[in-house]
Design a protein around this motif. Structure first.
Motif, PDB file in Angstrom:
ATOM      1  N   SER A  27       0.813  -1.411   0.030  1.00 29.40           N
ATOM      2  CA  SER A  27      -0.103   0.072  -0.093  1.00 29.40           C
ATOM      3  C   SER A  27       0.965   1.245   0.069  1.00 29.40           C
ATOM      4  CB  SER A  27      -0.995  -0.170   1.099  1.00 29.40           C
ATOM      5  OG  SER A  27      -1.763  -0.989   1.287  1.00 29.40           O
ATOM      6  N   THR A  28       1.821   1.315  -0.892  1.00 30.38           N
ATOM      7  CA  THR A  28       2.486   2.473  -1.088  1.00 30.38           C
ATOM      8  C   THR A  28       2.660   2.834  -2.439  1.00 30.38           C
ATOM      9  OG1 THR A  28       4.704   1.131  -1.296  1.00 30.38           O
ATOM     10  CG2 THR A  28       4.270   1.991   0.642  1.00 30.38           C
ATOM     11  N   TRP A  29       3.011   4.189  -2.887  1.00 26.35           N
ATOM     12  CA  TRP A  29       2.648   4.502  -4.369  1.00 26.35           C
ATOM     13  C   TRP A  29       3.891   4.672  -4.799  1.00 26.35           C
ATOM     14  CZ3 TRP A  29      -1.716   4.553  -6.712  1.00 26.35           C
ATOM     15  CH2 TRP A  29      -2.884   4.487  -6.066  1.00 26.35           C
ATOM     16  N   GLU A  30       5.134   4.367  -4.472  1.00 27.36           N
ATOM     17  CA  GLU A  30       6.443   4.609  -5.016  1.00 27.36           C
ATOM     18  C   GLU A  30       6.441   3.732  -6.301  1.00 27.36           C
ATOM     19  OE1 GLU A  30      11.210   4.324  -4.359  1.00 27.36           O
ATOM     20  OE2 GLU A  30       9.886   3.605  -2.843  1.00 27.36           O
ATOM     21  N   ILE A  31       6.389   2.579  -6.119  1.00 32.12           N
ATOM     22  CA  ILE A  31       6.458   1.369  -7.192  1.00 32.12           C
ATOM     23  C   ILE A  31       5.339   1.825  -8.283  1.00 32.12           C
ATOM     24  CG2 ILE A  31       6.670  -0.972  -7.719  1.00 32.12           C
ATOM     25  CD1 ILE A  31       9.161   0.042  -6.392  1.00 32.12           C
ATOM     26  N   PRO A  32       4.178   1.768  -7.886  1.00 33.48           N
ATOM     27  CA  PRO A  32       3.257   2.035  -8.965  1.00 33.48           C
ATOM     28  C   PRO A  32       3.164   3.326  -9.659  1.00 33.48           C
ATOM     29  CG  PRO A  32       2.123   1.444  -6.720  1.00 33.48           C
ATOM     30  CD  PRO A  32       3.428   1.486  -6.569  1.00 33.48           C
ATOM     31  N   LEU A  33       3.521   4.588  -9.078  1.00 35.02           N
ATOM     32  CA  LEU A  33       3.897   5.486  -9.970  1.00 35.02           C
ATOM     33  C   LEU A  33       5.079   5.529 -10.711  1.00 35.02           C
ATOM     34  CD1 LEU A  33       2.992   8.179  -7.347  1.00 35.02           C
ATOM     35  CD2 LEU A  33       1.650   7.378  -9.125  1.00 35.02           C
ATOM     36  N   LEU A  34       6.264   4.669 -10.469  1.00 39.69           N
ATOM     37  CA  LEU A  34       7.260   4.479 -11.327  1.00 39.69           C
ATOM     38  C   LEU A  34       6.954   3.371 -12.398  1.00 39.69           C
ATOM     39  CD1 LEU A  34      10.231   4.113  -8.526  1.00 39.69           C
ATOM     40  CD2 LEU A  34      10.045   5.828 -10.390  1.00 39.69           C
ATOM     41  N   ARG A  35       6.213   2.634 -12.137  1.00 39.97           N
ATOM     42  CA  ARG A  35       5.697   1.623 -13.153  1.00 39.97           C
ATOM     43  C   ARG A  35       4.821   2.411 -14.263  1.00 39.97           C
ATOM     44  NH1 ARG A  35       2.155  -4.019 -12.563  1.00 39.97           N
ATOM     45  NH2 ARG A  35       2.937  -4.657 -14.487  1.00 39.97           N
ATOM     46  N   VAL A  36       3.998   3.310 -13.861  1.00 48.22           N
ATOM     47  CA  VAL A  36       3.277   3.946 -14.813  1.00 48.22           C
ATOM     48  C   VAL A  36       3.958   4.977 -15.516  1.00 48.22           C
ATOM     49  CG1 VAL A  36       1.335   5.744 -14.889  1.00 48.22           C
ATOM     50  CG2 VAL A  36       0.822   3.862 -13.453  1.00 48.22           C
ATOM     51  N   ALA A  37       4.775   5.947 -14.843  1.00 51.02           N
ATOM     52  CA  ALA A  37       5.638   6.784 -15.515  1.00 51.02           C
ATOM     53  C   ALA A  37       6.540   6.033 -16.578  1.00 51.02           C
ATOM     54  CB  ALA A  37       6.533   7.418 -14.469  1.00 51.02           C
ATOM     55  N   GLY A  38       7.302   4.793 -16.101  1.00 56.88           N
ATOM     56  CA  GLY A  38       7.826   4.026 -17.291  1.00 56.88           C
ATOM     57  C   GLY A  38       7.160   3.535 -18.442  1.00 56.88           C
ATOM     58  N   SER A  39       6.127   3.236 -17.939  1.00 56.77           N
ATOM     59  CA  SER A  39       5.269   2.697 -19.405  1.00 56.77           C
ATOM     60  C   SER A  39       4.987   3.747 -20.155  1.00 56.77           C
ATOM     61  CB  SER A  39       3.968   2.050 -18.893  1.00 56.77           C
ATOM     62  OG  SER A  39       3.114   3.123 -18.411  1.00 56.77           O
ATOM     63  N   CYS A  42       0.291 -12.239 -16.347  1.00 54.25           N
ATOM     64  CA  CYS A  42      -0.677 -11.608 -16.633  1.00 54.25           C
ATOM     65  C   CYS A  42      -0.303  -9.803 -15.895  1.00 54.25           C
ATOM     66  CB  CYS A  42      -2.003 -11.860 -16.080  1.00 54.25           C
ATOM     67  SG  CYS A  42      -3.384 -11.020 -16.414  1.00 54.25           S
ATOM     68  N   SER A  43      -0.506  -8.935 -16.591  1.00 54.60           N
ATOM     69  CA  SER A  43      -0.338  -7.630 -15.865  1.00 54.60           C
ATOM     70  C   SER A  43      -1.216  -7.457 -14.694  1.00 54.60           C
ATOM     71  CB  SER A  43      -0.446  -6.571 -16.934  1.00 54.60           C
ATOM     72  OG  SER A  43      -1.603  -6.465 -17.486  1.00 54.60           O
ATOM     73  N   GLU A  44      -2.244  -8.087 -14.637  1.00 57.54           N
ATOM     74  CA  GLU A  44      -2.992  -7.741 -13.317  1.00 57.54           C
ATOM     75  C   GLU A  44      -2.583  -8.579 -12.171  1.00 57.54           C
ATOM     76  OE1 GLU A  44      -6.050  -9.301 -15.683  1.00 57.54           O
ATOM     77  OE2 GLU A  44      -6.661  -7.386 -16.716  1.00 57.54           O
ATOM     78  N   ALA A  45      -1.430  -9.634 -12.339  1.00 59.62           N
ATOM     79  CA  ALA A  45      -1.062 -10.423 -11.251  1.00 59.62           C
ATOM     80  C   ALA A  45       0.400 -10.321 -11.073  1.00 59.62           C
ATOM     81  CB  ALA A  45      -1.562 -11.751 -11.321  1.00 59.62           C
ATOM     82  N   ASP A  46       1.290  -9.496 -12.082  1.00 62.33           N
ATOM     83  CA  ASP A  46       2.702  -9.862 -11.947  1.00 62.33           C
ATOM     84  C   ASP A  46       3.418  -9.083 -10.926  1.00 62.33           C
ATOM     85  OD1 ASP A  46       2.027  -7.243 -13.041  1.00 62.33           O
ATOM     86  OD2 ASP A  46       3.542  -7.524 -14.635  1.00 62.33           O
ATOM     87  N   ALA A  47       2.529  -8.145 -10.416  1.00 59.06           N
ATOM     88  CA  ALA A  47       3.012  -7.211  -9.139  1.00 59.06           C
ATOM     89  C   ALA A  47       3.290  -8.110  -8.096  1.00 59.06           C
ATOM     90  CB  ALA A  47       2.127  -6.147  -8.877  1.00 59.06           C
ATOM     91  N   PHE A  48       2.402  -9.009  -7.581  1.00 57.14           N
ATOM     92  CA  PHE A  48       2.732  -9.748  -6.670  1.00 57.14           C
ATOM     93  C   PHE A  48       4.021 -10.788  -6.780  1.00 57.14           C
ATOM     94  CE2 PHE A  48      -1.919  -9.027  -6.880  1.00 57.14           C
ATOM     95  CZ  PHE A  48      -1.954  -8.586  -5.738  1.00 57.14           C
ATOM     96  N   ILE A  49       4.261 -11.267  -7.981  1.00 60.67           N
ATOM     97  CA  ILE A  49       5.669 -11.966  -8.079  1.00 60.67           C
ATOM     98  C   ILE A  49       6.723 -11.084  -8.069  1.00 60.67           C
ATOM     99  CG2 ILE A  49       6.621 -13.192  -9.739  1.00 60.67           C
ATOM    100  CD1 ILE A  49       3.827 -14.613 -10.569  1.00 60.67           C
ATOM    101  N   GLY A  50       6.441  -9.983  -8.566  1.00 56.75           N
ATOM    102  CA  GLY A  50       7.730  -8.948  -8.558  1.00 56.75           C
ATOM    103  C   GLY A  50       7.834  -8.381  -7.161  1.00 56.75           C
ATOM    104  N   ALA A  51       6.940  -8.426  -6.398  1.00 64.44           N
ATOM    105  CA  ALA A  51       6.817  -7.749  -4.957  1.00 64.44           C
ATOM    106  C   ALA A  51       7.875  -9.150  -4.460  1.00 64.44           C
ATOM    107  CB  ALA A  51       5.611  -7.802  -4.298  1.00 64.44           C
ATOM    108  N   SER A  52       7.637 -10.291  -4.594  1.00 59.43           N
ATOM    109  CA  SER A  52       8.081 -11.422  -3.718  1.00 59.43           C
ATOM    110  C   SER A  52       9.853 -11.286  -3.860  1.00 59.43           C
ATOM    111  CB  SER A  52       7.542 -12.506  -4.373  1.00 59.43           C
ATOM    112  OG  SER A  52       8.011 -13.005  -5.646  1.00 59.43           O
ATOM    113  N   PHE A  53      10.432 -10.432  -4.896  1.00 58.48           N
ATOM    114  CA  PHE A  53      11.653 -10.594  -4.988  1.00 58.48           C
ATOM    115  C   PHE A  53      12.409  -9.225  -4.394  1.00 58.48           C
ATOM    116  CE2 PHE A  53      10.574 -13.117  -8.647  1.00 58.48           C
ATOM    117  CZ  PHE A  53      11.362 -14.285  -8.517  1.00 58.48           C
TER     118      PHE A  53
END
Length: 335
Positions: A116-128, A270-281
């Protein structure tokens, strides 16, 4: 029953189930929204709002994905139809690159996955958006020719022409226009496709809702196998590969970014679920590497590369692959 199984296998099973439980709700939301779009929103609507200016068209193509939550699993056929109907190539590709990332479902799932932090989501959107703008503008100003394979442009154009003339589908197969039997069959198919669009618009609400549910179910089984496969690989990596090994492979910003980009390509999540796998690393790789994983995966992975190769010319696909890879790498390196 399970007491004879190795502890490592039970640990992998636990990690796998936890990833699946976290990801499935977002996949379900995504497929139902995709079903709604399929039945209630016309592709022609998107074509109408595209500006003529190339740069503005790239901007519109890049940001309009927020309104159309499309998974990368099915984005290529949508973009193919849009381009064939008149959407500029550069705008269509910009839409293809951002739509699986900037939509609300993916944004929210990324937000939840990373505590529940916005750093990674915003970096992801900006990157895309950065990647879509760079690649889209490169296509608009430097790529010459039509990226679609000629057969798709021919089929769509002829299909629309015949639809407008309201000629029977069977008449297309009998036309002497210098095309092969296979081409005539495909022209007839395209005529049926446009007829289906008009039929969908005239459907009663009950039928539209039913077809929306059917599409959502089909989409779920289509993307679900990639989620299961990716979650299994991620769980196995976390269980059987030592953290020190991963750190040694991905030591340094350059190698770690490249490693995570390669992992995103291979997992084909799937892009709707890859964040959970990315977060595990997170405990193993840097923020730069994880952002590269989250931006690169929905744009280029095994499954959508195969679909692109079937739809676009090989030279154009190579143009996209090189542009996306270089831009994602530079972006991740600079953040």
């Amino acid at each position: 029953m399970f007491q004879h199984l190795p502890d490592s296998f039970l640990q992998m099973n636990t990690i796998f189930i936890s990833i699946m439980i976290e990801a499935l709700p977002f996949v379900l939301i995504g497929v139902f929204i995709a079903g709604f779009i399929q039945m209630f929103i016309s592709e022609a609507f998107i074509a109408k709002i595209m500006p003529k200016n190339r740069f503005l068209a790239v901007i519109v193509g890049s940001v309009i994905g927020v309104l159309f939550p499309s998974c990368e699993c099915g984005i290529v056929p949508i973009v193919r139809n849009l381009i064939a109907k008149g959407v500029p190539l550069h705008a269509g590709i910009a839409f293809m690159l951002t739509a699986p990332i900037i939509n609300p479902v993916v944004l929210f799932s990324t937000y939840v996955a990373f505590g529940s932090t916005w750093e990674i989501p915003l970096l992801r959107v900006a990157g895309s958006l950065v990647v879509a703008m760079v690649v889209g503008c490169a296509i608009a100003y430097f790529y010459k020719g039509n990226g679609l394979k000629e057969k798709f442009m021919l089929y769509e154009t002829a299909g629309e022409k015949k639809a407008k003339e309201q000629q029977p589908v069977m008449a297309i197969a009998g036309m002497d226009v210098g095309i092969s039997t296979g081409s005539a069959h495909t022209l007839a198919h395209e005529h049926e496709h446009h007829h289906h669009e008009h039929k969908a618009e005239a459907m009663p609400m009950k039928s539209k809702v039913w077809h929306t549910l059917q599409h959502a179910v089909d989409e779920f089984f289509s993307v679900g196998k990639f989620l299961v496969f990716g979650a299994l690989i991620a769980a196995a990596m976390q269980t059987y590969i030592k953290t020190s090994t991963l750190v040694s492979i991905g030591h340094g910003p350059v190698l770690s970014i490249l490693l995570m980009m390669a992992l995103a390509f291979i997992l084909s999540l799937c892009s709707e679920a890859d964040a959970f796998i990315g977060a595990s690393f997170r405990s193993v790789f840097s923020t730069q590497s994880i952002v590269a994983f989250l931006v690169f995966g929905p744009m280029l992975d095994i499954k959508n590369l195969m679909m692109m190769m079937a739809t676009f010319k090989a030279k154009f696909v190579a143009f996209i692959v090189v542009g996306v890879t270089v831009t994602v790498f530079i972006y991740a390196l600079l953040i």
